[in-house]
Design an enzyme around this catalytic site. Structure first.
Site, PDB file in Angstrom:
ATOM      1  N   THR A 133       2.604  -8.473  -8.211  1.00 27.67           N
ATOM      2  CA  THR A 133       1.395  -7.652  -8.261  1.00 27.67           C
ATOM      3  C   THR A 133       1.695  -6.170  -8.071  1.00 27.67           C
ATOM      4  OG1 THR A 133       0.082  -9.478  -7.391  1.00 27.67           O
ATOM      5  CG2 THR A 133      -0.876  -7.283  -7.218  1.00 27.67           C
ATOM      6  N   LYS A 160      -3.764  -4.404 -10.353  1.00 27.56           N
ATOM      7  CA  LYS A 160      -5.047  -4.186  -9.711  1.00 27.56           C
ATOM      8  C   LYS A 160      -5.748  -2.988 -10.347  1.00 27.56           C
ATOM      9  CE  LYS A 160      -4.783  -7.245  -6.256  1.00 27.56           C
ATOM     10  NZ  LYS A 160      -5.802  -8.288  -5.968  1.00 27.56           N
ATOM     11  N   ASP A 187      -6.880  -7.608 -12.349  1.00 26.98           N
ATOM     12  CA  ASP A 187      -7.756  -7.995 -11.245  1.00 26.98           C
ATOM     13  C   ASP A 187      -8.538  -6.783 -10.750  1.00 26.98           C
ATOM     14  OD1 ASP A 187      -9.001  -9.103  -9.081  1.00 26.98           O
ATOM     15  OD2 ASP A 187      -7.184  -9.492  -7.929  1.00 26.98           O
ATOM     16  N   ASN A 189     -11.070  -7.032  -8.472  1.00 26.93           N
ATOM     17  CA  ASN A 189     -11.581  -7.234  -7.112  1.00 26.93           C
ATOM     18  C   ASN A 189     -13.020  -6.741  -6.968  1.00 26.93           C
ATOM     19  OD1 ASN A 189      -8.326  -6.755  -6.216  1.00 26.93           O
ATOM     20  ND2 ASN A 189      -9.414  -8.488  -5.309  1.00 26.93           N
ATOM     21  N   GLU A 215      -9.579 -11.106 -13.831  1.00 24.20           N
ATOM     22  CA  GLU A 215      -9.963 -11.690 -12.546  1.00 24.20           C
ATOM     23  C   GLU A 215     -11.058 -10.893 -11.845  1.00 24.20           C
ATOM     24  OE1 GLU A 215      -7.709 -12.974  -8.382  1.00 24.20           O
ATOM     25  OE2 GLU A 215      -6.528 -12.384 -10.123  1.00 24.20           O
ATOM     26  N   ASP A 240     -12.615 -15.244  -8.283  1.00 23.67           N
ATOM     27  CA  ASP A 240     -11.798 -15.317  -7.070  1.00 23.67           C
ATOM     28  C   ASP A 240     -12.722 -15.240  -5.859  1.00 23.67           C
ATOM     29  OD1 ASP A 240     -10.104 -15.046  -4.918  1.00 23.67           O
ATOM     30  OD2 ASP A 240      -9.059 -13.274  -5.658  1.00 23.67           O
ATOM     31  N   LYS A 264      -7.432 -20.043  -3.557  1.00 21.33           N
ATOM     32  CA  LYS A 264      -6.581 -19.561  -2.474  1.00 21.33           C
ATOM     33  C   LYS A 264      -6.804 -20.472  -1.272  1.00 21.33           C
ATOM     34  CE  LYS A 264      -6.592 -14.700  -3.908  1.00 21.33           C
ATOM     35  NZ  LYS A 264      -7.112 -13.344  -3.621  1.00 21.33           N
ATOM     36  N   CYS A 291      -3.037 -15.705  -3.290  1.00 17.56           N
ATOM     37  CA  CYS A 291      -2.695 -15.596  -1.875  1.00 17.56           C
ATOM     38  C   CYS A 291      -3.423 -14.407  -1.270  1.00 17.56           C
ATOM     39  CB  CYS A 291      -1.183 -15.460  -1.687  1.00 17.56           C
ATOM     40  SG  CYS A 291      -0.422 -14.122  -2.633  1.00 17.56           S
ATOM     41  N   ASP A 316       0.056 -16.777  -8.519  1.00 13.54           N
ATOM     42  CA  ASP A 316       0.098 -15.424  -7.957  1.00 13.54           C
ATOM     43  C   ASP A 316       0.480 -15.563  -6.487  1.00 13.54           C
ATOM     44  OD1 ASP A 316      -0.312 -12.685  -7.506  1.00 13.54           O
ATOM     45  OD2 ASP A 316      -2.432 -13.007  -7.022  1.00 13.54           O
ATOM     46  N   ASP A 318       2.983 -14.063  -4.279  1.00  6.91           N
ATOM     47  CA  ASP A 318       3.975 -13.008  -4.084  1.00  6.91           C
ATOM     48  C   ASP A 318       3.777 -12.186  -2.831  1.00  6.91           C
ATOM     49  OD1 ASP A 318       1.608 -11.814  -4.876  1.00  6.91           O
ATOM     50  OD2 ASP A 318       2.542 -10.394  -6.256  1.00  6.91           O
TER      51      ASP A 318
END
EC number: 5.1.1.-
Length: 341
Positions: A133, A160, A187, A189, A215, A240, A264, A291, A316, A318
């Site tokens: 990431t 991100k 992603d 978020n 995502e 997510d 997750k 994670c 994912d 990491d």
């Protein structure tokens, strides 16, 4: 064999560099190690890791669950893990603790009968490939990091976005030039409105960026907005933060709001994660596994879960690579993006 004790201990890690997403910047990570001991001395380990901006959990809140967990499971047979998982469903406010305790039970049980956790979960695979990431940073730093990741052999790169539309587009498009054979997970978020999310995806698509998972583009509670993005953008859309429990997953599947679900363990616990796997497989929805801020001890849980079930198109896993750990504690071997059990 009965459970003799279960204890919580705080652990602390620093990120090698500040990690920024649309929800904020993180420079350190405080987790909880769960140590479960059976009457014969067998020890099972788990780790709870969380981000307050995502789950609302803090280390202080999670530590307060120790006595409750002890009352739930101490003195019970570890072989009766199904009954214990049912009791642990009461930990609705602390899903990361639920995950850590559930895995510690599984870990102890597996040691008792002479198998490894991935075999407990089904033994589908003994090898997975993870992405790496790139947090939100300026263009120069982004490209430097992407170049290093690509040179290290990673062919799935997660970027991100969600703070600055124009800059985020440039970061992803230019990253593709640096890593021409890579595919990308993007992603946000929750960083975009539905209209922005659609425009962002269409812009990347016009630049021929291969995004395999888009995502959580919109607010976690905006299910209609998530569905709007799904049906009006060229990339597979994943939830997510919108999905913690199996009930959340069922709702989004029924609403036809997602192509992917990002499981997750820190959001769902092991038991709900298994239920979500079965729901998604039944509905033809694809899966990735992610994670929070786990160390090698915590990421080990998700690696064994992912390999054992064999259910995930993308991994994912990491977080441990970003933390300054003094001692590696995972039950796996990692070579670049490849993780072996």
């Amino acid at each position: 064999m009965k459970i003799k004790s279960v204890k919580f201990e705080k652990t602390y890690y620093r990120y090698f560099e500040p990690f920024t997403i649309s929800l904020g910047t993180h420079e350190d990570q405080e987790n909880i190690e769960v140590r479960l001991e059976l009457e014969d001395g067998t020890v099972g380990l788990g780790e709870a890791s969380t981000l307050f901006v995502i789950s609302g959990e803090t280390v202080e809140i999670m530590m307060q669950a120790e006595k409750t967990v002890q009352e739930m499971i101490v003195g019970e047979d570890v072989e009766s893990y199904g009954k214990l998982f049912s009791r642990l469903q009461q930990l609705r406010a602390t899903p990361a603790i639920k995950a850590a305790v559930e895995f510690a039970i599984i870990d102890a049980f597996c040691k008792r009968i002479g198998i490894r956790p991935y075999e407990f979960f089904g033994g589908a695979k003994d090898h997975i490939e993870t992405d790496l990431t790139v947090g939100i940073m300026d263009l120069e730093k982004t490209l430097k990091k992407v170049k290093k990741i690509y040179e290290d052999g990673f062919r799935i790169i997660k970027i991100k976005v969600g703070k600055n539309f124009k800059e985020d587009v440039e970061r992803v498009v230019e990253s593709k030039k640096i890593a021409p054979e890579a595919v990308f997970i993007v992603d946000a978020n929750q960083g975009f409105t539905p209209k922005e999310a659609i425009e962002f995806a269409n812009t990347l698509h016009s630049e021929r960026v291969e995004v395999v998972v888009y995502e959580q583009p919109v607010n976690r509670y905006n299910i209609e907005g998530l569905k709007l993005v799904r049906f009006n953008c060229p990339y597979p859309v994943a939830a997510d933060e919108s999905i913690f429990t199996k009930y959340d997953a069922l709702r989004l599947i029924k609403e036809e709001a997602v192509d992917f679900i990002n499981i997750k363990l820190m959001k769902s616990g092991v038991s709900d994660a298994l239920a979500i796997v079965h729901l998604a497989q039944s509905a033809g929805v694809q899966l990735m596994i992610g994670c929070m801020g786990e160390s090698s001890l915590g990421i080990n849980q998700s690696i064994h879960f992912a390999a054992g079930t064999g259910a995930f198109a993308y991994h994912d896993l990491d977080a441990h690579l970003s933390l300054d750990e003094k001692t590696f504690r995972g039950d796996f071997r990692q070579e670049g993006p490849h993780i072996y059990l």
